[in-house]
Write a protein that holds these residues in place. Structure first.
Motif: not given
Length: 397
Positions: A375, A389, A385-387, A61, A372
């Motif tokens: 995340k 963009n 939170v979501k991984l 990630y 970021q």
């Protein structure tokens, strides 16, 4: 109110010596803690399979969210005092082909506020300052008598940002670099009006931390640069951390760049410290972060004051403690963090006490990717939170 010079080395001992049987805190040494150091905290060991899996997940990630080929910066994730993953890429000084590596300090922008606040708060625990003392107790002839130390720390002072009022109220000559003392003198002149009544609302303002730096100088009897070194960096073994001194450092420190790699010049605001102007590394900031788990670094009572919200005039999850930002999530533990942005430097520091988790990202070439970092919480728990963009452009201080 001034410490005598011979007394200064004792400041960091005042709190920890209250209970000798418990006077351990921490240090970081090759990804592990050193129990013989001044500070030691015990964390549960991590399973080797857990470490390997997390390292692979974070690496995947990191490449997706942050570390593309154009990114310049430092990145670190640690849990229970152990570094799970770190990455260093790009150039600290393009023109000299000076690479970024684990010991290369970068400008941490407003994450500097966390460290400035820490020294003030340590002085509070040492009973050299009280949170609700008036600023005028420490800064002679301070114009606004209702403003307290706590209000500077949590941005409820009502003061305006010095970068704005020197343009609108006094027409500052940009050929002259402004100092912290200049800012205080302008406030004391009576020419600078408040943005709001002290204590009535939150307004993020660098002026607050420029004044806190002056209070550190008054109470310690040292210049801020030396006080931070003697009272924080040196005791914690932060060997690659320092306060920027323009005359000494401007052509040797990591430089700052636009996204197109054009170098940005220093300007008339680059002498002001307390709100910014600390250079550090993720490993050094991890040393600081681990110290904050010790009851001998911050007392239990003070920890409660630091990590609670103070501003509820507006609905929402965003809040601010004492030198730390908060996201007061209803469905998850509160996110405690601070971001920064100065010139082309961006920074993010996340410290999750419930998970013993630290995430640090620093960059010296303008990029929103630094922000970021939150995340990565998705890899460690049920955080909102979501991984992906999807909000790459959001962030800032």
């Amino acid at each position: 109110m001034k410490f005598k010079l011979y007394y200064l080395p004792l400041l960091f001992l005042l709190v920890s010596c209250n209970d000798k049987s418990n006077s351990k805190t921490f240090s970081l040494n090759n990804n592990t803690q050193n129990s013989d150091s001044d500070f030691f905290v015990t964390f549960n060991p991590l399973d080797a399979n857990y470490v390997a899996k997390k390292k692979n997940d974070i690496a995947f990630y990191y490449k997706k969210l942050i570390g593309n080929k154009d990114y310049f910066g430092s990145f670190l994730v640690a849990k229970n005092g152990k570094i799970l993953y770190e990455n260093y890429q790009g150039l600290a000084y393009i023109e000299r082909k000076d690479s970024i590596h684990k010991n290369k300090p970068l400008h941490i922008a407003s994450v500097s506020k966390v460290l400035t606040a820490s020294v003030i708060l340590r002085m509070v625990d040492a009973e050299k300052i009280a949170l609700d003392d008036k600023v005028s107790k420490y800064l002679d002839h301070f114009y606004f008598d209702d403003i307290t130390v706590r209000m500077l720390l949590n941005h409820r002072s009502g003061l305006r940002h010095y970068g704005y009022f020197i343009e609108t109220d006094v027409k500052w000559d940009r050929k002259k670099r402004i100092t912290n003392q200049d800012i205080l003198n302008l406030i004391n002149s009576g020419k600078i009006h408040l943005e709001s009544k002290p204590g009535t609302r939150f307004s993020y303002c660098n002026t607050n931390y420029a004044l806190l730096a002056l209070i550190i100088e008054k109470v310690s009897g040292m210049r801020y640069h030396e006080a931070m070194q003697e009272l924080l960096f040196k005791p914690l073994g932060m060997k690659n951390t320092f306060v920027f001194d323009y005359e000494k450092h401007h052509d040797t420190v990591s430089q700052t760049y636009k996204a197109n790699r054009m170098r940005l010049a220093f300007d008339h605001l680059d002498l002001v410290y307390g709100d910014k102007n600390i250079y550090s590394t993720p490993r050094d900031l991890l040393k600081f972060d681990l110290a904050t788990y010790s009851e001998n670094f911050y007392s239990k009572a003070l920890q409660k004051e630091i990590y609670k919200g103070y501003s509820y005039e507006s609905k929402g999850e965003k809040n601010y403690g004492l030198g730390i930002r908060l996201r007061e999530w209803k469905e998850a533990p509160t996110l405690t963090y601070h971001n920064g942005w100065w010139h082309g430097n961006t920074s993010s520091y996340i410290t999750m006490k419930n998970d013993s988790l630290t995430i640090i990202c620093l960059s010296n070439k303008m990029s929103y990717r630094t922000y970021q970092t939150k995340k990565f919480l998705a890899l460690f728990g049920n955080y909102p939170v979501k991984l992906d963009n999807s909000d790459e452009g959001s962030g800032g201080e």
